[in-house]
Design a protein around this motif. Structure first.
Motif, PDB file in Angstrom:
ATOM      1  N   HIS A 138       0.821  -1.224   0.000  1.00  0.00           N
ATOM      2  CA  HIS A 138       0.000   0.000   0.000  1.00  0.00           C
ATOM      3  C   HIS A 138       0.848   1.264   0.000  1.00  0.00           C
ATOM      4  O   HIS A 138       1.984   1.265   0.459  1.00  0.00           O
ATOM      5  N   ASN A 142      -3.929   3.218   1.269  1.00  0.00           N
ATOM      6  CA  ASN A 142      -4.650   2.642   0.127  1.00  0.00           C
ATOM      7  C   ASN A 142      -4.337   1.149   0.070  1.00  0.00           C
ATOM      8  O   ASN A 142      -3.377   0.702  -0.561  1.00  0.00           O
ATOM      9  N   SER A 146      -7.845  -0.989  -3.423  1.00  0.00           N
ATOM     10  CA  SER A 146      -8.253   0.413  -3.547  1.00  0.00           C
ATOM     11  C   SER A 146      -8.251   0.818  -5.008  1.00  0.00           C
ATOM     12  O   SER A 146      -7.347   0.431  -5.763  1.00  0.00           O
ATOM     13  N   SER A 150      -8.713   6.568  -6.736  1.00  0.00           N
ATOM     14  CA  SER A 150      -9.350   7.013  -5.489  1.00  0.00           C
ATOM     15  C   SER A 150      -8.851   8.367  -5.018  1.00  0.00           C
ATOM     16  O   SER A 150      -7.720   8.764  -5.301  1.00  0.00           O
ATOM     17  N   LYS A 155     -10.931   4.786   4.752  1.00  0.00           N
ATOM     18  CA  LYS A 155     -10.554   3.464   4.253  1.00  0.00           C
ATOM     19  C   LYS A 155     -10.482   2.484   5.429  1.00  0.00           C
ATOM     20  O   LYS A 155      -9.992   2.840   6.508  1.00  0.00           O
ATOM     21  N   THR A 181      -7.437   8.771   4.392  1.00  0.00           N
ATOM     22  CA  THR A 181      -6.212   8.713   3.589  1.00  0.00           C
ATOM     23  C   THR A 181      -6.385   9.413   2.239  1.00  0.00           C
ATOM     24  O   THR A 181      -7.455   9.346   1.639  1.00  0.00           O
ATOM     25  N   GLY A 183      -6.166   9.494  -1.601  1.00  0.00           N
ATOM     26  CA  GLY A 183      -6.353   8.372  -2.513  1.00  0.00           C
ATOM     27  C   GLY A 183      -5.151   8.181  -3.427  1.00  0.00           C
ATOM     28  O   GLY A 183      -4.246   9.024  -3.476  1.00  0.00           O
ATOM     29  N   VAL A 184      -5.157   7.077  -4.151  1.00  0.00           N
ATOM     30  CA  VAL A 184      -4.081   6.840  -5.125  1.00  0.00           C
ATOM     31  C   VAL A 184      -4.128   7.944  -6.194  1.00  0.00           C
ATOM     32  O   VAL A 184      -3.094   8.487  -6.599  1.00  0.00           O
ATOM     33  N   SER A 216      -4.440  -2.930  -8.694  1.00  0.00           N
ATOM     34  CA  SER A 216      -4.960  -2.358  -7.444  1.00  0.00           C
ATOM     35  C   SER A 216      -4.640  -3.262  -6.260  1.00  0.00           C
ATOM     36  O   SER A 216      -4.832  -2.883  -5.111  1.00  0.00           O
ATOM     37  N   THR A 219      -1.093  -1.236  -4.470  1.00  0.00           N
ATOM     38  CA  THR A 219      -1.453   0.112  -4.945  1.00  0.00           C
ATOM     39  C   THR A 219      -0.236   0.958  -5.318  1.00  0.00           C
ATOM     40  O   THR A 219      -0.338   1.852  -6.154  1.00  0.00           O
TER      41      THR A 219
END
Ligand code: PGA
Length: 263
Positions: A138, A142, A146, A150, A155, A181, A183-184, A216, A219
């Motif tokens: 992660h 994420n 995820s 995002s 989360k 968090t 997001g990506v 995903s 991530t």
């Protein structure tokens, strides 16, 4: 992706801090994205040293942190807010008004997440984002699965993350199950990204996100879609990479191409 392999944790930290310091020197109004966890502690120590001994000025820098546990107040000793002040902010000349960290004890998390995204946009976007990586691959919180698009949101933490992070709490049951968090997709909008990782426990995740497919399920692999990513690893974290020879050759011969790049 530029992959820089350093001998050990200290060398990784010095290299990462040098990249951040160079960014701040080039642009004193830099918007920095920062991370928590064990990995960046050495980088922060080195930044503090550069501030104290080399007069690195952070008075105009703006900070956005990646994440925070949902349910912990900013005064809680395991909150990421507390971590950042203890490990970095209180030792440098940052303006507290320029520090943004997701609020874990907010009443309306969804509204807060939208506000956070807006705030990043209004600041002009993140110039340099520092990241660690979880053993499950992660970035920020994420977790596997995820969306790679995002945005900042709530989360649910993965069991692996809860186990990994339980070392900071008295009991595993005390580790919050949720977090706010970035997001990506939010992270991918940073102009430059710097990911650091050390230790054998990160070797699989590093091999997967650098040399595996974009998925995903890992991530961090979304960083393959970004144009300006630097990864600084120690030898243990790099130990499962297949193309170490190439990365080292690039590092050692970068100067040969520099004259053609006009910088
Ligand atoms: P660590 O965490 O630096 O404590 O290993 C990294 C992360 O989970 O992103």
């Amino acid at each position: 992706m530029e992959v820089i392999i350093t001998r050990d944790y200290d060398k990784m930290s010095i290299k990462a801090a040098a990249i951040i310091a160079e960014q701040i020197k080039k642009n004193p109004d830099t918007v920095l994205g920062l991370a928590t966890g064990s990995t960046p502690i050495g980088t922060y120590k080195e930044l503090i040293r550069l501030h104290k001994e080399n007069r690195l000025d952070l008075s105009k820098v703006t900070i956005f942190n990646l994440d925070e546990y949902l349910g912990l107040s900013s005064l809680h000793k395991e909150s990421y807010n507390y971590f950042m002040w203890e490990n970095l902010f209180k030792h440098i000349n940052i303006n507290p008004e320029n520090v943004y960290i997701p609020k874990g004890d907010v009443d309306d998390a969804e509204e807060f997440c939208n506000w956070y995204e807006e705030k990043i946009k209004k600041s002009g976007g993140i110039d340099l984002q520092l990241l660690g990586i979880g053993s499950d691959g992660h970035i920020a919180f994420n977790e596997p699965g995820s969306s790679l698009m995002s945005r900042t949101r709530v989360k649910t933490l993965d069991e692996q993350t809860i186990r990994d992070n339980s070392r900071f709490f008295r009991k595993e049951e005390e580790v919050p199950r949720f977090a706010i968090t970035m997001g990506v997709g939010t992270i991918l909008e940073a102009k430059k990204i710097l990911l650091i990782a050390n230790g054998e426990k990160k070797a699989n995740a590093c091999a997967q996100f650098i040399e595996g497919p974009v998925t995903s399920q890992i991530t961090a692999s979304a960083l393959q879609l970004h144009q300006h990513v630097t990864v600084v690893l120690d030898e243990e974290a790099a130990s499962k990479l297949k193309r170490i020879g190439y990365y080292n050759w690039v590092r050692d011969n970068k100067h040969l191409v520099q004259k053609y790049l006009g910088r």
